[in-house]
Design an enzyme around this catalytic site. Structure first.
Site, PDB file in Angstrom:
ATOM      1  N   SER A 187      -2.759   0.705  -3.897  1.00 45.67           N
ATOM      2  CA  SER A 187      -3.302   1.810  -3.450  1.00 45.67           C
ATOM      3  C   SER A 187      -4.508   2.171  -3.687  1.00 45.67           C
ATOM      4  O   SER A 187      -4.958   2.089  -5.140  1.00 45.67           O
ATOM      5  CB  SER A 187      -2.188   2.899  -3.660  1.00 45.67           C
ATOM      6  N   ALA A 188      -5.334   2.948  -2.981  1.00 46.00           N
ATOM      7  CA  ALA A 188      -6.649   3.443  -3.464  1.00 46.00           C
ATOM      8  C   ALA A 188      -6.281   4.875  -3.934  1.00 46.00           C
ATOM      9  O   ALA A 188      -7.387   5.246  -4.472  1.00 46.00           O
ATOM     10  CB  ALA A 188      -7.417   3.452  -2.162  1.00 46.00           C
ATOM     11  N   LYS A 226     -11.176  -1.068  -1.749  1.00 45.09           N
ATOM     12  CA  LYS A 226     -10.843  -2.020  -0.409  1.00 45.09           C
ATOM     13  C   LYS A 226     -11.970  -1.569   0.561  1.00 45.09           C
ATOM     14  O   LYS A 226     -12.338  -0.563   0.633  1.00 45.09           O
ATOM     15  CB  LYS A 226      -9.707  -1.446   0.202  1.00 45.09           C
ATOM     16  N   GLU A 257       0.048  -3.437   4.566  1.00 41.40           N
ATOM     17  CA  GLU A 257      -1.143  -2.390   4.583  1.00 41.40           C
ATOM     18  C   GLU A 257      -1.323  -1.859   6.062  1.00 41.40           C
ATOM     19  O   GLU A 257      -0.898  -2.363   7.065  1.00 41.40           O
ATOM     20  CB  GLU A 257      -2.383  -3.027   4.466  1.00 41.40           C
ATOM     21  N   ASP A 293       0.831  -1.062   0.028  1.00 44.09           N
ATOM     22  CA  ASP A 293      -0.022   0.092   0.023  1.00 44.09           C
ATOM     23  C   ASP A 293       0.930   1.157  -0.079  1.00 44.09           C
ATOM     24  O   ASP A 293       2.062   1.078   0.442  1.00 44.09           O
ATOM     25  CB  ASP A 293      -1.038  -0.021   1.229  1.00 44.09           C
ATOM     26  N   LEU A 294       0.371   2.416  -0.265  1.00 42.72           N
ATOM     27  CA  LEU A 294       1.371   3.705  -0.355  1.00 42.72           C
ATOM     28  C   LEU A 294       0.999   4.352   0.735  1.00 42.72           C
ATOM     29  O   LEU A 294       2.153   4.535   1.691  1.00 42.72           O
ATOM     30  CB  LEU A 294       0.757   4.605  -1.816  1.00 42.72           C
ATOM     31  N   ASP A 295      -0.102   5.150   1.029  1.00 40.97           N
ATOM     32  CA  ASP A 295      -0.262   6.172   2.242  1.00 40.97           C
ATOM     33  C   ASP A 295      -0.179   5.403   3.427  1.00 40.97           C
ATOM     34  O   ASP A 295      -1.110   4.459   3.674  1.00 40.97           O
ATOM     35  CB  ASP A 295      -1.766   6.666   1.995  1.00 40.97           C
ATOM     36  N   THR A 310       1.490  10.209   4.332  1.00 43.90           N
ATOM     37  CA  THR A 310       0.817  11.024   3.501  1.00 43.90           C
ATOM     38  C   THR A 310      -0.743  11.311   4.225  1.00 43.90           C
ATOM     39  O   THR A 310      -1.387  12.136   4.077  1.00 43.90           O
ATOM     40  CB  THR A 310       0.578  10.834   2.155  1.00 43.90           C
ATOM     41  N   LYS A 317      -8.629   6.128   6.349  1.00 46.33           N
ATOM     42  CA  LYS A 317      -7.472   5.353   5.846  1.00 46.33           C
ATOM     43  C   LYS A 317      -7.859   4.204   4.947  1.00 46.33           C
ATOM     44  O   LYS A 317      -8.802   3.498   5.355  1.00 46.33           O
ATOM     45  CB  LYS A 317      -6.532   4.697   7.207  1.00 46.33           C
TER      46      LYS A 317
END
Ligand code: BG6
Ligand code: MG
Length: 220
Positions: free
Chosen positions: A114-115, A145, A169, A9-11, A17, A45
């Site tokens: 990522s979303a 998600k 995640e 996942d990114l954030d 972020t 999130k």
């Protein structure tokens, strides 16, 4: 058994972020005349931008026309973009590069799941784009998600069977998505919040190379 793949996942996993998302949502809430707390931000999130705005308007008990809704989505994103504009490698979370390098040195395929619709520019800004063999983000998925779609597309792009994928995640919805995809779910963050994950770590500094080896060899 076949090769393994790793999906990040990114954030909140690669970069912090969440604080910028929070500031942008709080600004909008304040403009609309209500407060938005850090605790409430936890609910955001892993959640799509559209769904976040729906939740925000519920919190403030604000009714919106479609036109207002669309305007506020754009406004929030412009404010968020202004924050991430200044991002650089110093905002990569601790030990993420070590883990990425460990995998790269062993030719393990790596994907982003990522979303966010801003994933690619963020990876570019922090200099991590070259590590990723596939990027699946908010621009590529129809179902958010906890639906497993984002991770299943990533596995398909990496040409790795879902059950041989490992997912990192920081969001409850993301852990649920990884579990629904039949992947190994690793929670990064608070154990109390991410208790549905198969493994839990506070951050990547707790994940040593021995554990990574274990994940690589698990399916041999
Ligand atoms: C997720 C974040 O990664 O992306 C959410 O955890 C965010 O908080 C979502 O709402 C969508 O991000 P963006 O950048 O497309 O607004
Ligand atoms: Mg996240």
């Amino acid at each position: 058994m076949g090769k393994v793949g790793f999906i990040f996942d990114l954030d909140g996993v690669i970069v912090d972020t969440a604080k910028y998302h929070y500031l942008a949502w709080r600004k909008l809430a304040n403009e609309l005349g209500f407060e938005f707390t850090k605790e409430q931000n936890e609910l955001f999130k892993g959640v799509s931008r559209k769904r976040c705005l729906e939740i925000l308007l519920d919190i403030g008990n604000v009714k919106a026309t479609q036109k207002q809704f669309d305007t506020w989505m754009i406004e929030k994103n412009l404010d968020y973009l202004a924050y991430i504009e200044k991002m650089d490698a110093s905002e990569i979370l601790p030990d993420v590069p070590r883990v990425l390098n460990f995998l790269k040195e062993r030719n393990i395929p790596i994907a982003l799941g990522s979303a966010s619709k801003n994933a690619q520019p963020i990876l570019e800004k922090v200099g991590l784009l070259p590590y990723f063999d596939s990027i699946v983000d908010g621009n590529n998925v129809a179902k958010a998600k906890p639906d497993p779609e984002v991770f299943l597309i990533a596995a398909d792009n990496l040409k790795v069977k879902p059950e041989l994928c490992v997912v990192f995640e920081d969001a409850v919805a993301g852990i649920q998505a990884a579990n629904a995809a039949d992947m190994v779910s690793i929670g990064i963050g608070d154990l109390d919040i991410l208790n549905e994950a198969q493994y839990n770590f506070k951050d990547f500094t707790e994940i040593d190379n021995q554990f990574l080896e274990l994940l690589l060899n698990k399916n041999k």
